[in-house]
Design a protein around this motif. Structure first.
Motif, short mmCIF file in Angstrom:
data_model
loop_
_atom_site.label_atom_id
_atom_site.label_comp_id
_atom_site.label_asym_id
_atom_site.label_seq_id
_atom_site.Cartn_x
_atom_site.Cartn_y
_atom_site.Cartn_z
N TYR A 1 5.45 -26.60 26.16
CA TYR A 1 5.93 -25.22 26.34
C TYR A 1 4.91 -24.40 27.12
CZ TYR A 1 7.70 -20.57 25.22
OH TYR A 1 8.17 -19.28 25.30
N ASN A 2 3.65 -24.55 26.79
CA ASN A 2 2.60 -23.77 27.46
C ASN A 2 2.47 -24.08 28.94
OD1 ASN A 2 1.95 -22.29 25.20
ND2 ASN A 2 0.38 -23.73 24.52
N LYS A 3 2.96 -25.24 29.35
CA LYS A 3 2.90 -25.61 30.77
C LYS A 3 4.02 -24.96 31.58
CE LYS A 3 0.65 -30.05 29.99
NZ LYS A 3 0.81 -31.52 30.03
N LEU A 4 5.02 -24.41 30.92
CA LEU A 4 6.12 -23.76 31.62
C LEU A 4 5.65 -22.46 32.27
CD1 LEU A 4 8.97 -24.14 28.96
CD2 LEU A 4 8.61 -25.54 31.01
N VAL B 1 10.11 -28.19 20.78
CA VAL B 1 9.34 -28.64 21.93
C VAL B 1 7.86 -28.56 21.54
CG1 VAL B 1 9.22 -26.33 22.98
CG2 VAL B 1 9.00 -28.35 24.43
N ARG B 2 7.11 -29.52 22.01
CA ARG B 2 5.68 -29.48 21.72
C ARG B 2 5.06 -28.27 22.39
NH1 ARG B 2 4.80 -34.92 23.98
NH2 ARG B 2 3.18 -33.82 25.12
N MET B 3 4.13 -27.64 21.72
CA MET B 3 3.52 -26.43 22.24
C MET B 3 2.79 -26.68 23.55
SD MET B 3 3.35 -23.26 21.94
CE MET B 3 3.72 -22.71 20.31
N LYS C 1 9.77 -19.77 30.68
CA LYS C 1 9.68 -19.45 29.26
C LYS C 1 10.66 -18.33 28.90
CE LYS C 1 4.83 -20.66 28.54
NZ LYS C 1 3.47 -20.13 28.31
N LEU D 1 14.20 -19.78 28.97
CA LEU D 1 14.41 -20.62 27.80
C LEU D 1 14.61 -19.78 26.55
CD1 LEU D 1 14.53 -23.53 26.74
CD2 LEU D 1 12.05 -23.43 26.47
N ASP D 2 13.76 -18.81 26.36
CA ASP D 2 13.89 -17.91 25.20
C ASP D 2 15.24 -17.19 25.21
OD1 ASP D 2 11.35 -18.68 24.44
OD2 ASP D 2 10.38 -16.84 25.10
#
Length: 114
Positions: free
Chosen positions: A10-13, A5-7, A18, A21-22
């Motif tokens: 991901y940072n918008k999650l 996934v583009r960072m 997060k 997902l992890d």
């Protein structure tokens, strides 16, 4: 077997998403690893049943192999940047506690240049 996934995405999650997902990726990874280990164990039985003989290097030969092979690995790794990149990944595995065939003192003075 990869999740990419583009960072910036991901940072918008949210922190909660997060974490979820992890966790899910870790669960998948554990299930996948267990399936590979199970398949390996089943394969060994098939090899033995077929009469395949497994030969292991005698323990006393391992230090000789390490001394001879290590400089050759570095020589070939330095032929181009892709070889160097891949060798670095392999070296990390060989140095890991799981494999442990190589230690940094074995290649003192050798480096990856490419």
């Amino acid at each position: 077997m990869d999740f990419v996934v583009r960072m910036d995405v991901y940072n918008k999650l949210s922190p909660k998403m997060k974490a979820w997902l992890d966790d899910e990726i870790q669960v998948y990874s554990n299930i996948h690893h267990a399936a590979i280990q199970k398949a390996d164990l089943e394969a060994w039985g098939k090899f033995e049943k077929a009469g395949v003989q497994i030969n292991r290097m005698p323990l006393e030969d391992i230090p000789k192999w390490q001394r001879l092979a290590t400089p050759i690995w570095f020589k070939w790794a330095n032929k181009d940047k892709d070889a160097a990149r891949l060798f670095k990944l392999q070296l990390d595995v060989m140095e890991s506690h799981t494999v442990g065939y190589v230690t940094p003192d074995m290649y003192k003075g050798l480096k990856i240049d490419a």
